[in-house]
Design an enzyme around this catalytic site. Sequence first.
Site, mmCIF file in Angstrom:
data_model
loop_
_atom_site.group_PDB
_atom_site.id
_atom_site.type_symbol
_atom_site.label_atom_id
_atom_site.label_comp_id
_atom_site.label_asym_id
_atom_site.label_seq_id
_atom_site.Cartn_x
_atom_site.Cartn_y
_atom_site.Cartn_z
ATOM 1 N N TYR A 185 11.124 8.712 2.049
ATOM 2 C CA TYR A 185 11.118 7.713 0.990
ATOM 3 C C TYR A 185 11.873 8.122 -0.271
ATOM 4 C CZ TYR A 185 7.531 5.824 4.012
ATOM 5 O OH TYR A 185 6.859 5.340 5.107
ATOM 6 N N ARG B 64 5.243 11.238 -1.968
ATOM 7 C CA ARG B 64 4.880 10.927 -0.586
ATOM 8 C C ARG B 64 6.098 11.024 0.327
ATOM 9 N NH1 ARG B 64 4.209 5.057 1.942
ATOM 10 N NH2 ARG B 64 3.506 5.679 3.997
ATOM 11 N N ASN C 190 7.959 -5.602 -0.834
ATOM 12 C CA ASN C 190 7.850 -4.473 0.086
ATOM 13 C C ASN C 190 6.397 -4.444 0.545
ATOM 14 O OD1 ASN C 190 7.650 -2.090 1.486
ATOM 15 N ND2 ASN C 190 8.864 -0.904 0.031
ATOM 16 N N ARG D 245 12.827 3.861 12.926
ATOM 17 C CA ARG D 245 11.644 4.720 12.889
ATOM 18 C C ARG D 245 10.748 4.429 14.089
ATOM 19 N NH1 ARG D 245 9.022 4.635 7.242
ATOM 20 N NH2 ARG D 245 7.905 6.354 8.172
ATOM 21 N N ARG E 15 6.971 0.126 13.941
ATOM 22 C CA ARG E 15 7.544 -0.353 12.680
ATOM 23 C C ARG E 15 8.696 -1.338 12.891
ATOM 24 N NH1 ARG E 15 5.469 3.058 8.637
ATOM 25 N NH2 ARG E 15 4.871 5.101 9.424
ATOM 26 N N ALA F 186 3.072 -0.860 4.906
ATOM 27 C CA ALA F 186 2.417 -0.863 6.229
ATOM 28 C C ALA F 186 1.965 -2.253 6.654
ATOM 29 C CB ALA F 186 1.234 0.099 6.231
ATOM 30 N N GLU G 145 12.462 -9.494 1.765
ATOM 31 C CA GLU G 145 11.674 -8.326 2.167
ATOM 32 C C GLU G 145 12.525 -7.077 1.935
ATOM 33 O OE1 GLU G 145 10.032 -6.668 6.367
ATOM 34 O OE2 GLU G 145 9.437 -8.722 5.863
ATOM 35 N N HIS H 215 12.627 -2.608 2.148
ATOM 36 C CA HIS H 215 12.055 -1.333 2.599
ATOM 37 C C HIS H 215 12.975 -0.204 2.172
ATOM 38 C CE1 HIS H 215 9.022 -3.361 4.970
ATOM 39 N NE2 HIS H 215 9.975 -4.177 5.383
ATOM 40 N N LEU H 216 12.374 0.893 1.778
ATOM 41 C CA LEU H 216 13.150 2.066 1.388
ATOM 42 C C LEU H 216 13.844 2.702 2.590
ATOM 43 C CD1 LEU H 216 10.367 3.404 -0.918
ATOM 44 C CD2 LEU H 216 12.644 2.786 -1.721
ATOM 45 N N SER H 217 13.123 2.784 3.698
ATOM 46 C CA SER H 217 13.665 3.413 4.910
ATOM 47 C C SER H 217 14.134 2.341 5.881
ATOM 48 C CB SER H 217 12.594 4.290 5.569
ATOM 49 O OG SER H 217 11.540 3.487 6.069
ATOM 50 N N HIS I 130 3.811 -4.798 9.312
ATOM 51 C CA HIS I 130 3.636 -4.796 10.764
ATOM 52 C C HIS I 130 2.266 -5.297 11.208
ATOM 53 C CE1 HIS I 130 6.991 -2.198 9.918
ATOM 54 N NE2 HIS I 130 6.172 -1.393 9.258
ATOM 55 N N PRO J 294 0.789 -1.233 0.000
ATOM 56 C CA PRO J 294 0.000 0.000 0.000
ATOM 57 C C PRO J 294 0.820 1.281 0.000
ATOM 58 C CG PRO J 294 -0.100 -1.064 2.152
ATOM 59 C CD PRO J 294 0.578 -2.013 1.224
ATOM 60 N N ASN J 295 0.303 2.224 -0.743
ATOM 61 C CA ASN J 295 0.789 3.599 -0.842
ATOM 62 C C ASN J 295 2.091 3.751 -1.616
ATOM 63 O OD1 ASN J 295 -1.404 4.745 0.663
ATOM 64 N ND2 ASN J 295 -0.452 3.866 2.487
ATOM 65 N N ASP K 193 1.158 -15.616 6.301
ATOM 66 C CA ASP K 193 0.699 -16.981 6.064
ATOM 67 C C ASP K 193 0.763 -17.358 4.586
ATOM 68 O OD1 ASP K 193 0.314 -17.255 8.773
ATOM 69 O OD2 ASP K 193 -1.880 -17.226 8.673
#
Length: 150
Positions: free
Chosen positions: A25, A20, A77, A110, A114, A80, A101, A103-105, A83, A12-13, A90
Site C-alpha cells: 500500500y 500497514r 475505496n 493479487r 480480490r 475489503a 471506485e 484502489h491503491l494496489s 469483495h 476499513p483499515n 445496493d
Amino acid sequence: MKKFTVLLLNGPNLQLLGTREPEIYGSTTLADIVARVKTLGSELDCEVIDYQSNVEGFLVDRISQAYSEKVDGIIFNPAAYTHTSVALRDALAAVKIPTVEVHLSNIAGRDEFRHKSLTLPVSLGVIAGFGAESYLLALRALAAHLDKTK
C-alpha cells in the site's frame, strides 16, 4: 461556491495507511492522500468532503447522507468490503451518484478473492494499482465526467 461537491469515502483499515503493509500500500498516510485530493479538488473547482470508517453500516449511512446533501460524485475505496458488501453495492445503486471506485494496489493482480468487485458494476469505473496517485486520477476522471454531464 464550488462547481462540484465530491465525497471521498474510504473503507476499513485505510486509517492505517503509511504503516500497514507498505510493500503493498506504500508509505503515504490517509491524511496525506486526503490533503492531496483536496488540493487537486481546489484546482478543479471541487469541494472534497472526506469520510473513513471501518464499519460497513456507517459507510452505507454516509452514502445515503451524500444523496440528501446532493453530493455530485463519490470517490470510493471500499477496501475489503469491495469483495463482500452487497449492502454497499445496493446503497450506491440506490442513490445513483456517479462513483469512481479506487484502489491503491492492483486488485486483479493479487489474491483471487480480490478479483471480484461487488461495487464496480454500480460505479462509473475503477482506478487501481497506482498507489496514492489512484485517488488523484479518480478525481480527474470524476470531474471530467461531471463536467460533461452536469
